[in-house]
Scaffold this active site. Structure first.
Site, short mmCIF file in Angstrom:
data_model
loop_
_atom_site.label_atom_id
_atom_site.label_comp_id
_atom_site.label_asym_id
_atom_site.label_seq_id
_atom_site.Cartn_x
_atom_site.Cartn_y
_atom_site.Cartn_z
CE1 TYR A 19 -8.96 2.90 8.46
CE2 TYR A 19 -9.47 4.19 10.42
CZ TYR A 19 -8.61 3.85 9.39
OH TYR A 19 -7.38 4.45 9.31
CB ILE A 51 -2.46 11.77 8.05
CG1 ILE A 51 -1.95 11.11 9.34
CG2 ILE A 51 -1.32 12.22 7.16
CD1 ILE A 51 -1.08 11.98 10.21
CB ALA A 105 -10.26 -3.52 10.73
CE LYS A 106 -6.18 0.94 9.46
NZ LYS A 106 -5.06 0.38 8.66
N GLY A 150 0.85 -1.19 0.00
CA GLY A 150 0.00 0.00 0.00
C GLY A 150 0.88 1.23 0.00
#
Length: 252
Positions: A152, A185, A155-156, A14
Site C-alpha cells: 500500500y 482518517i 503504491a501510494k 471510488g
C-alpha cells in the site's frame, strides 16, 4: 472565502464511502454536478441519493477499478451523463495490507494503475475544459516508511511521483494535477473504525501518534479537495498536500 463550483462537472472514482463519499458530497454542496463509481451497487445508490439531495445533476455506476475496460466504460458514461468532465478525483484503494503477492497486486492494480487508467480515459474530456484538474488521493503511508503495509505504501508513493509527472506533462493543456496525502482518517465502517474494535492496541498506538488527540475526518480531506478543484487554486499544480493534523511529528 466562498468557493462556488457551479457549472463544474466532477467525477469521483471510488466515491461511495469514506473519503470519496465526503469529497463527492462536498463538491455537490459547492454547486458541482457529480458522478461517482464503486464496486458495491447498494452503497453506491445510497450515496448517489445523498448527492442528488443538493439538487445537482448526479450520476453513479458500478465499476471495478482494477479493470481497464470497466474504467474506460465508466469515464465515458460519466462524461455523457454530466456533459463533460472538468475535475477527476482518483480515490480508489485496493486495501493492500501485508507484503503478499495478493496485496501487491491489489495495491498496484487499484491504488496506482486505476489512477493512470482513469486519468488517461478522462484526458480527452479534460483538455480544453474550464479549470480542468485532477486530484489524486494518496496517503501519509506514501510519504513515510510503511512497515505494516509495504505494498500500500509503495503504491501510494508511486501515486505521489506520478502526480508530479502528470502535472508537468499536462500543464500545457491547461490541466492542473495535485495530490492529497491524508493521515489516519476515521469514519463509520472504515479501517480505523474497525481497528478500534478488533485491534485496540494498534488503534491506540496510532492515536497516540496524533498530536491533535484525534484521527482526521473524511470531511477535512474533502474541504481541501474542493479548494484544489476550484478557481481559487488556479496557480496550484504538482503539489502534495498532507491532511494529517501533524501526525507522526510528535517527538521530533
Amino acid at each position: 472565502m466562498i468557493i462556488d463550483l457551479t457549472g463544474q462537472r466532477v467525477v469521483v472514482a471510488g466515491g461511495s464511502r469514506g473519503i470519496g463519499r465526503a469529497i463527492a458530497l462536498a463538491m455537490a454542496e459547492a454547486g458541482a454536478a457529480v458522478s461517482i463509481c464503486a464496486r458495491g451497487a447498494a452503497g453506491l445508490e445510497v450515496t448517489r441519493g445523498e448527492i442528488a439531495a443538493f439538487g445537482r445533476p448526479t450520476h453513479a455506476a458500478p465499476c471495478d477499478l482494477s479493470q481497464l475496460a470497466d474504467i474506460e466504460a465508466y469515464i465515458a458514461a460519466a462524461a455523457g451523463a454530466l456533459g463533460g468532465i472538468d475535475v477527476l478525483v482518483n480515490n480508489a484503494t485496493g486495501h493492500g495490507g501485508t507484503g503478499t503477492e495478493e496485496s501487491w497486486a491489489a495495491s498496484l492494480n487499484v491504488d496506482l494503475l486505476a489512477v493512470v487508467r482513469a486519468s488517461r480515459a478522462a484526458e480527452k474530456y479534460l483538455s480544453g475544459a474550464r479549470g480542468a484538474n485532477i486530484i489524486n488521493i494518496s496517503s501519509g503511508s506514501g510519504l513515510n516508511p510503511s512497515p505494516r503495509t509495504p505494498a500500500y505504501g509503495a503504491a501510494k508513493a508511486a501515486v505521489i511521483h506520478y502526480t508530479r509527472t502528470q502535472a508537468a506533462t499536462l500543464a500545457s493543456a491547461g490541466i492542473r494535477v495535485n495530490c492529497i496525502a491524508p493521515g489516519s482518517i476515521e469514519f463509520p465502517g472504515g479501517v480505523w473504525d474497525v481497528r478500534k474494535a478488533d485491534n485496540p492496541t494498534l488503534y491506540n498506538a496510532t492515536l497516540a501518534n496524533c498530536p491533535m488527540g484525534r484521527m482526521g475526518r473524511a470531511e477535512e480531506v474533502a474541504d481541501v479537495a474542493v479548494f484544489l478543484a476550484s478557481s481559487r487554486a488556479s496557480w496550484v499544480t504538482a503539489q502534495v498536500i498532507s491532511v494529517n493534523g501533524a501526525q507522526g511529528l510528535r517527538g521530533l
